[in-house]
Motif scaffolding. Structure first.
Motif, PDB file in Angstrom:
ATOM      1  N   ASN A   1     -41.829  19.591  17.781  1.00 43.08           N
ATOM      2  CA  ASN A   1     -41.558  19.397  18.743  1.00 43.08           C
ATOM      3  C   ASN A   1     -41.904  17.657  18.971  1.00 43.08           C
ATOM      4  N   MET A   2     -42.896  17.086  19.046  1.00 40.47           N
ATOM      5  CA  MET A   2     -42.628  15.525  19.302  1.00 40.47           C
ATOM      6  C   MET A   2     -42.433  14.825  18.658  1.00 40.47           C
ATOM      7  N   SER A   3     -42.120  13.363  18.851  1.00 39.03           N
ATOM      8  CA  SER A   3     -42.227  12.675  17.556  1.00 39.03           C
ATOM      9  C   SER A   3     -42.373  11.525  18.573  1.00 39.03           C
ATOM     10  N   LEU A   4     -41.733  10.284  17.441  1.00 38.65           N
ATOM     11  CA  LEU A   4     -41.671   9.216  18.272  1.00 38.65           C
ATOM     12  C   LEU A   4     -40.710   8.398  18.726  1.00 38.65           C
ATOM     13  N   PHE A   5     -40.524   7.744  19.624  1.00 35.10           N
ATOM     14  CA  PHE A   5     -39.421   7.133  20.236  1.00 35.10           C
ATOM     15  C   PHE A   5     -39.278   5.664  20.319  1.00 35.10           C
ATOM     16  N   LEU A   6     -38.496   4.914  19.932  1.00 38.38           N
ATOM     17  CA  LEU A   6     -38.340   3.279  19.531  1.00 38.38           C
ATOM     18  C   LEU A   6     -37.164   2.935  20.837  1.00 38.38           C
ATOM     19  N   LEU A   7     -37.565   1.879  21.606  1.00 37.95           N
ATOM     20  CA  LEU A   7     -36.120   1.368  22.183  1.00 37.95           C
ATOM     21  C   LEU A   7     -36.092   0.342  21.959  1.00 37.95           C
ATOM     22  N   MET A   8     -34.656  -0.536  21.325  1.00 43.22           N
ATOM     23  CA  MET A   8     -34.505  -1.731  21.528  1.00 43.22           C
ATOM     24  C   MET A   8     -33.218  -2.537  21.526  1.00 43.22           C
ATOM     25  N   LYS A   9     -33.208  -3.176  21.078  1.00 48.58           N
ATOM     26  CA  LYS A   9     -31.616  -3.696  21.275  1.00 48.58           C
ATOM     27  C   LYS A   9     -30.643  -3.281  20.022  1.00 48.58           C
ATOM     28  N   ARG A  10     -29.018  -3.246  20.810  1.00 51.38           N
ATOM     29  CA  ARG A  10     -28.342  -2.127  20.059  1.00 51.38           C
ATOM     30  C   ARG A  10     -27.691  -3.826  19.527  1.00 51.38           C
TER      31      ARG A  10
ATOM     32  N   ALA B   1     -27.530   4.076  23.590  1.00 49.33           N
ATOM     33  CA  ALA B   1     -28.847   3.386  25.107  1.00 49.33           C
ATOM     34  C   ALA B   1     -28.415   2.785  26.059  1.00 49.33           C
ATOM     35  N   LYS B   2     -28.655   2.944  27.593  1.00 55.18           N
ATOM     36  CA  LYS B   2     -28.557   2.550  27.958  1.00 55.18           C
ATOM     37  C   LYS B   2     -29.938   2.826  28.965  1.00 55.18           C
ATOM     38  N   ILE B   3     -30.424   2.088  30.266  1.00 50.93           N
ATOM     39  CA  ILE B   3     -31.076   3.314  31.314  1.00 50.93           C
ATOM     40  C   ILE B   3     -30.457   3.853  32.685  1.00 50.93           C
TER      41      ILE B   3
END
Length: 608
Positions: free
Chosen positions: A310-319, A177-179
């Motif tokens: 339909n919904m879940s948890l998302f974790l944004l971290m370093k790759r 991912a990236k922003i």
């Protein structure tokens, strides 16, 4: 008249006689202790008790002593002044005033001969070292992310551009991912009071095979049973968010989030813990290869045969580049690299234990590696889904029934966790369970074979004598350290911080401290001098390597050249400076002494 009566009369009238002869007036200000400030004048019409003056003087002396202590001028207080204060206090005690007892406390603080010892002063310098190191902002994540863009509004899937999937497990999938909008264009501020519909979840995907374009990783948890509510999802999956820096959701539940933070522990950032930038709940989108990788976890609006919500948890971290399991297979490490990895693993465990958290699922698949510098890779702990982070129980969990969750990875479950049977008074102590698992993983790091995973040993019934010998290339002290951490009884294992210190000493300490023929341990002053020299290297030499690690990815060639220049100058690599800073950020003379004492005890066994 009895002897007791005679003694009572002598004491009573003798004190009156001495007072009359000396003609002392306790209330005079001329005889007050000159080390404290003068008392304010007595207000007109206000009566003050006889002992008030000296009691106030005692309190003021205590406050004055603390001010002197804070300003680091203990060495300016002369012995003559301290002696004069003691004599004056003794005379006042003779005349029946209790105020000087407070004064003696102040004198003891000011002179440095009572409460504060030489060791306390040296530990005070260690505190200054820890403060100085903690203020360094290391760019060990090598990511240029503008977190201020998300201060006023939470990050969502619409702010991310996703690449191909990079990992998939039984409970989650990870995408590169990236922003988006890195060009500085303003974000559209969503209405915080409005709920977003399922159809509003739009995720931009790219088919690029260049993984370097995606410095981040987005982990999507599989949700089969939890209702599509941010409150319910965060409550059920809060363990995954323990190392997160920011908690976000798309509904207004701020009060509930505050309550959740009060009930559960939060893990502060650490170089050897996964860099998790944000946590949020959102609707599950249709992503690349989703039907082929995890069809059962998809909601029915995406896949008719899916069982997901339909919904879940998302974790944004370093790759990170790889897992420890894959790294050990594809890049068999040298003895020094193995030692660096083990030291980082112990630093991570010490950090968790210091904050009352147990990982409970340590294995090479849950440990990530950054290979930006292959000769000194950076190790981090990830996947906290089985961790214990409860403020109510701490690291001691009541084990009243088999329904209590012990954690994951039964093969590397410490004996004190795997063996007990549930009961009314049974308690599982996780204080050193991660330390045991880390020692077992060390076999894989140094020899590639874990006896508890591929061998015949089991944590429930093994004996210490059955542990296989590590190779001769592993230092003897390190072999004994692994053996100590794999003791069946937790009380026989070293403290996590002391165990980490042993590795740090093997790496950086003067060689004379570690030689078997060395019998006299270094003094506290020598240890402090060594810590100060390491601090100087971090604050001076570490700046260049820190700058080399903070450049944007478009300047890879310049950064590589700068790192090469650093190594040619005889300085250490960036991950090595990072490891030293972890040690200095928690260093105390007492813990360093404990590690040195243990090493010298081990060396003494060689001669025996």
């Amino acid at each position: 008249m009895s002897v007791r009566a005679i003694g009572t009369h002598l004491f009573k009238y003798g004190r009156t006689f001495v007072r009359h002869i000396c003609k002392r007036d306790i209330q005079t200000t001329a005889d007050k202790i000159n080390a404290a400030q003068q008392l304010p004048p007595k207000p007109h019409g206000v009566s003050i008790s006889k002992g008030f003056g000296l009691r106030t003087v005692g309190v003021q002396i205590g406050l004055q002593a603390r001010k002197l202590l804070i300003n680091n001028v203990l060495n300016r207080v002369t012995n003559s002044l301290a002696s004069d204060l003691r004599k004056r206090a003794a005379r006042r005690i003779l005349y029946g005033d209790s105020g000087p007892f407070f004064a003696l406390v102040g004198v003891s603080l000011a002179s440095g001969t009572g409460i504060l010892t030489r060791e306390d002063e040296l530990e005070g310098v260690c505190w200054e070292i820890r403060e100085a190191i903690s203020k360094i902002k290391w760019h060990y994540h090598d990511i240029d992310i503008d977190e201020t863009r998300f201060e006023n509004s939470p990050i969502t899937l619409n702010d991310l551009s996703l690449g191909k999937p990079i990992a998939k497990g039984a409970n989650a999938v990870v995408y590169a991912a990236k922003i988006k909008n890195q060009d500085g264009l303003p974000r559209t501020q969503p209405d915080k009071n409005a709920e977003r519909s399922v159809s509003e979840t739009i995720v931009k995907t790219e088919d690029s095979d260049d993984i370097e374009k995606f410095p981040l990783a987005l982990k999507m948890m599989f949700n089969y049973d939890i209702q599509s509510s941010a409150m319910a999802i965060l409550n059920a999956m809060y363990r995954e968010t323990v190392p997160a820096r920011e908690y976000y959701s798309n509904v207004r539940i701020s009060d509930w989030e505050i309550d959740l933070s009060k009930r559960n522990r939060h893990l502060p950032p650490h170089p050897n813990v996964v860099a998790m930038f944000s946590v949020f709940t959102d609707y599950v989108p249709e992503l690349q290869d989703c039907r082929g990788l995890y069809p059962a976890a998809l909601p029915q609006r995406i896949h008719p045969d899916g069982d997901g919500r339909n919904m879940s948890l998302f974790l944004l971290m370093k790759r990170y580049d790889t897992t420890l399991a894959d790294f050990l297979t594809s890049h068999p490490p040298s003895a020094r690299v193995s030692l660096l990895l083990f030291a980082q693993l112990l630093e991570a465990v010490a950090h968790l234990t210091a904050h009352g958290i147990a990982h409970r699922d340590l294995k090479t698949d849950n440990i990530l590696i950054d290979t930006a510098e292959p000769e000194a890779p950076i190790l981090v702990l990830a996947d906290f889904g089985c961790c214990l982070a409860d403020k109510a129980n701490g690291l001691r969990l009541p084990y009243t029934s088999h329904e209590v969750d012990k954690g994951g990875n039964v093969a590397l479950m410490a004996p004190e966790i795997a063996c007990p049977r549930p009961g009314a008074f049974c308690v599982l102590d996780y204080g050193k369970s991660d330390l045991w698992a880390a020692a077992a993983i060390t076999y894989e790091v140094f020899s590639g074979r874990n006896p508890f995973c591929v061998g015949t040993l089991r944590s429930v019934d093994y004996e210490e004598e059955q542990l296989p010998e590590m190779g001769a290339e592993v230092p003897y002290v390190l072999r004994r350290l692994v053996g100590n951490l794999l003791q069946r009884k937790p009380s026989k294992r070293l403290n996590p911080e002391v165990a980490a210190n042993v590795c740090q000493l093997i790496l950086w300490a003067p060689s004379t401290w570690l030689k078997p023929e060395t019998r006299k341990p270094p003094s506290s002053a020598e240890i402090l001098q060594w810590l100060l020299s390491l601090t100087t290297k971090i604050l001076c030499e570490g700046r260049m390597t820190n700058k080399a690690g903070s450049e944007s990815i478009q300047l890879d060639s310049d950064r590589a050249q700068l790192q090469s220049d650093v190594r040619k100058a005889g300085r250490r690599t960036y991950p090595e400076y990072l490891l030293i800073s972890c040690f200095l950020a928690r260093a105390t003379i007492s813990n360093v002494k404990a590690a040195i004492s243990w090493i010298q005890t081990v060396n003494a066994d060689i001669d025996d």
